[in-house]
Design an enzyme around this catalytic site. Structure first.
Site, PDB file in Angstrom:
ATOM      1  N   LYS A 186       0.845  -1.203   0.000  1.00  0.00           N
ATOM      2  CA  LYS A 186       0.000   0.000   0.000  1.00  0.00           C
ATOM      3  C   LYS A 186       0.877   1.249   0.000  1.00  0.00           C
ATOM      4  O   LYS A 186       0.616   2.217  -0.705  1.00  0.00           O
ATOM      5  CB  LYS A 186      -0.940  -0.015   1.215  1.00  0.00           C
ATOM      6  CG  LYS A 186      -2.065  -1.032   1.059  1.00  0.00           C
ATOM      7  CD  LYS A 186      -2.925  -1.200   2.295  1.00  0.00           C
ATOM      8  CE  LYS A 186      -3.952  -2.316   2.047  1.00  0.00           C
ATOM      9  NZ  LYS A 186      -4.907  -2.509   3.129  1.00  0.00           N
ATOM     10  N   GLN A 188      -5.040  -2.069   9.269  1.00  0.00           N
ATOM     11  CA  GLN A 188      -4.933  -3.345   8.572  1.00  0.00           C
ATOM     12  C   GLN A 188      -5.612  -4.450   9.384  1.00  0.00           C
ATOM     13  O   GLN A 188      -5.388  -4.576  10.588  1.00  0.00           O
ATOM     14  CB  GLN A 188      -3.448  -3.673   8.321  1.00  0.00           C
ATOM     15  CG  GLN A 188      -3.203  -4.848   7.404  1.00  0.00           C
ATOM     16  CD  GLN A 188      -3.741  -4.642   5.986  1.00  0.00           C
ATOM     17  OE1 GLN A 188      -3.760  -3.531   5.470  1.00  0.00           O
ATOM     18  NE2 GLN A 188      -4.209  -5.719   5.368  1.00  0.00           N
ATOM     19  N   ASP A 230     -11.375   2.647   3.880  1.00  0.00           N
ATOM     20  CA  ASP A 230     -11.673   1.216   3.786  1.00  0.00           C
ATOM     21  C   ASP A 230     -13.183   0.976   3.664  1.00  0.00           C
ATOM     22  O   ASP A 230     -13.610  -0.119   3.305  1.00  0.00           O
ATOM     23  CB  ASP A 230     -11.166   0.490   5.046  1.00  0.00           C
ATOM     24  CG  ASP A 230      -9.908  -0.328   4.780  1.00  0.00           C
ATOM     25  OD1 ASP A 230      -9.667  -0.671   3.610  1.00  0.00           O
ATOM     26  OD2 ASP A 230      -9.188  -0.618   5.754  1.00  0.00           O
TER      27      ASP A 230
HETATM   28  N1  LIG Z   1      -7.920  -2.804   6.420  1.00  0.00           N
HETATM   29  C1  LIG Z   1      -7.983  -3.784   5.516  1.00  0.00           C
HETATM   30  N2  LIG Z   1      -7.528  -5.005   5.814  1.00  0.00           N
HETATM   31  C2  LIG Z   1      -7.604  -5.988   4.876  1.00  0.00           C
HETATM   32  C3  LIG Z   1      -8.132  -5.713   3.580  1.00  0.00           C
HETATM   33  C4  LIG Z   1      -8.618  -4.429   3.315  1.00  0.00           C
HETATM   34  O1  LIG Z   1      -9.155  -4.141   2.211  1.00  0.00           O
HETATM   35  N3  LIG Z   1      -8.520  -3.482   4.297  1.00  0.00           N
HETATM   36  N4  LIG Z   1      -8.091  -6.711   2.592  1.00  0.00           N
HETATM   37  C5  LIG Z   1      -7.278  -7.901   2.810  1.00  0.00           C
HETATM   38  C6  LIG Z   1      -5.827  -7.784   2.461  1.00  0.00           C
HETATM   39  N5  LIG Z   1      -5.463  -6.847   1.375  1.00  0.00           N
HETATM   40  C7  LIG Z   1      -5.445  -5.529   1.652  1.00  0.00           C
HETATM   41  O2  LIG Z   1      -5.353  -5.074   2.738  1.00  0.00           O
HETATM   42  C8  LIG Z   1      -4.926  -7.321   0.124  1.00  0.00           C
HETATM   43  C9  LIG Z   1      -4.887  -8.655  -0.187  1.00  0.00           C
HETATM   44  C10 LIG Z   1      -4.277  -9.097  -1.379  1.00  0.00           C
HETATM   45  C11 LIG Z   1      -3.735  -8.202  -2.269  1.00  0.00           C
HETATM   46  C12 LIG Z   1      -3.036  -8.617  -3.517  1.00  0.00           C
HETATM   47  O3  LIG Z   1      -2.635  -7.779  -4.290  1.00  0.00           O
HETATM   48  N6  LIG Z   1      -2.828  -9.914  -3.743  1.00  0.00           N
HETATM   49  C13 LIG Z   1      -2.047 -10.397  -4.865  1.00  0.00           C
HETATM   50  C14 LIG Z   1      -1.156 -11.546  -4.406  1.00  0.00           C
HETATM   51  C15 LIG Z   1      -0.195 -11.102  -3.352  1.00  0.00           C
HETATM   52  C16 LIG Z   1       0.880 -12.146  -3.063  1.00  0.00           C
HETATM   53  O4  LIG Z   1       1.556 -12.552  -3.988  1.00  0.00           O
HETATM   54  O5  LIG Z   1       1.017 -12.501  -1.884  1.00  0.00           O
HETATM   55  C17 LIG Z   1      -2.949 -10.895  -5.975  1.00  0.00           C
HETATM   56  O6  LIG Z   1      -4.055 -11.367  -5.679  1.00  0.00           O
HETATM   57  O7  LIG Z   1      -2.536 -10.808  -7.121  1.00  0.00           O
HETATM   58  C18 LIG Z   1      -3.800  -6.851  -1.959  1.00  0.00           C
HETATM   59  C19 LIG Z   1      -4.389  -6.417  -0.783  1.00  0.00           C
HETATM   60  C20 LIG Z   1      -7.337  -8.317   4.267  1.00  0.00           C
HETATM   61  N7  LIG Z   1      -7.133  -7.223   5.164  1.00  0.00           N
END
Ligand SMILES: Nc1nc2c(c(=O)[nH]1)N[C@@H](CN(C=O)c1ccc(C(=O)N[C@@H](CCC(=O)O)C(=O)O)cc1)CN2
Length: 382
Positions: free
Chosen positions: A125, A169, A192
């Site tokens: 982020k 988070q 969020d």
């Molecule tokens: N406060 C928050 N916590 C969490 C959220 C949120 O939206 N707000 N969502 C999830 C986690 N998350 C962001 O925080 C998130 C998860 C996954 C990805 C992402 O880009 N994933 C990649 C793979 C990443 C890797 O290789 O490990 C993909 O899918 O291509 C971004 C953000 C829970 N907590």
């Protein structure tokens, strides 16, 4: 033979009970082996041809999947590419705002505890903010911090004019009360979209939330940008979490879809999913949704990001009874799979998001978009 055998989703797991530990049987194999690269999706499928001739050498060659094979499969909804497009648009807007009124949007991110995945998301982020010119402020607190300490930081960020968005988070350490913490974020900075007032407004006709949660917003954005009609369609959301399932269902309803939510107590989920023109799955169960569950031509948005263990050994692949035992191409020791069995689904549906590279990148792009909107709203900048 295919790596993606969704009945066990991990060939490794199914095979471990065969043979004694350490005993590896290399079976002679002539033919094609379809392998998704670690961390990739089958758009990049390689065909490895293992030849037993000459008998003493095993050669491995790689070639792209045939055009016919590609043409027969679903459209890949490329979240990584769309997220990049969105970041470019945000970059332009951030600099326009800075030039016009001298304001730079600011995002405050709080990470409590030592979870590796959360630390990665927070780092990503921060990097994403840098890439578009948004200022970021980071607070990291140890796992055993007091809730009052978190609340104090939130209160300070609420009052800080350089901060236009605040996020904590998730998940939080077990001893913390998520409700208290999410309620403390000013609804005007709740990028969020998890504050109950924002969720409540999302659920009500004629009311507008200040922010919509990033992952479900990313799902809808993908559908829009790829030109899929939502209005009048039958949509099924699998999972009812506060972060994804529930707001995704509300958003689809606002888009005039007819929405059904499937959850852990639903009877005959397959039959319900089979009716859907649009499926959004957010359950966190690797390869749970099989090809047979899906309606031909459906559009599938797979929110699940599930790590699946991959055994590492020096050779790239070990094959035993037509199953791959080990994949040493995955340096992390695991690969990510979605909730939907991709290999089966792509033969049935018209379009599908890959994992990784589908919804995940959109989550962060939507966070940047919400932060920019917040700064614009606070400074009354169009
Ligand atoms: N406060 C928050 N916590 C969490 C959220 C949120 O939206 N707000 N969502 C999830 C986690 N998350 C962001 O925080 C998130 C998860 C996954 C990805 C992402 O880009 N994933 C990649 C793979 C990443 C890797 O290789 O490990 C993909 O899918 O291509 C971004 C953000 C829970 N907590």
């Amino acid at each position: 033979m295919n790596l993606a055998d969704c009945s066990s989703h991990s060939a490794t797991a199914r095979l471990l009970h065969f043979g004694s530990p350490g005993a590896i049987y290399l079976r002679r194999f002539v033919g094609s082996l379809h392998v998704g690269r670690c961390g990739s999706n089958p758009t990049h499928v390689k065909t490895l041809r293992l030849r037993s001739n000459p008998p003493k050498t095993l050669t491995v060659t790689a070639a792209m999947a045939s055009e016919a094979e590609v043409a027969a499969s679903a459209k890949i909804i490329d979240g990584k590419m769309v997220a990049k497009e969105i970041r470019d648009e945000i970059t332009t807007e951030v600099s326009r705002m800075k030039d016009a009124i001298g304001v730079v949007p600011g995002l405050a991110v709080m990470l409590i505890g030592e979870r590796k995945d959360s630390a990665t998301y927070v780092r990503n982020k921060k990097k994403a903010c840098e890439s578009v010119g948004i200022n970021s402020f980071e607070v990291r607190l140890p796992e055993d911090s007091a809730e009052t300490e978190v609340l104090k930081f939130i209160s300070d960020f609420n009052d800080d004019p350089a901060v236009h968005g605040i996020l904590v988070q998730l998940p939080l350490p077990k001893h913390m009360n998520e409700q208290n913490i999410l309620n403390a974020v000013s609804i005007e900075k709740d990028v969020d979209g998890f504050h109950p007032l924002n969720i409540g407004r999302l659920a009500m006709r004629g009311r507008e939330p200040s922010f919509v949660p990033c992952t479900p917003k990313g799902c809808i954005e993908l559908l829009h940008r790829y030109g899929f009609q939502i209005k009048g369609k039958k949509a099924v959301v699998i999972g009812r979490s506060n972060i994804v399932g529930m707001p995704a269902a509300l958003l689809l309803q606002r888009e005039d879809a007819t929405v059904t939510i499937v959850h852990s107590r639903t009877q005959n989920p397959e039959q319900i999913v089979k009716e859907a023109d649009i499926v959004i799955s957010a359950v966190g169960q690797p390869d749970m949704v099989r090809g047979t569950w899906l309606k031909p031509g459906a559009v599938v948005i797979d929110v699940g990001i599930n790590p699946v263990e991959v055994r590492r050994l020096p050779l790239v692949f070990f094959i035993f009874h037509d199953h791959i035992l080990y994949d040493a191409t995955c340096p992390r020791g695991y690969r990510l799979v979605g909730d939907v069995c991709y290999e089966e689904a792509r033969k049935v549906v018209s379009a599908i998001t890959p994992v990784p590279g589908g919804v995940g990148p959109m989550t962060i792009a939507m966070l940047l978009s919400n932060t920019l909107s917040s700064a614009k709203r606070i400074h009354n900048f169009q």
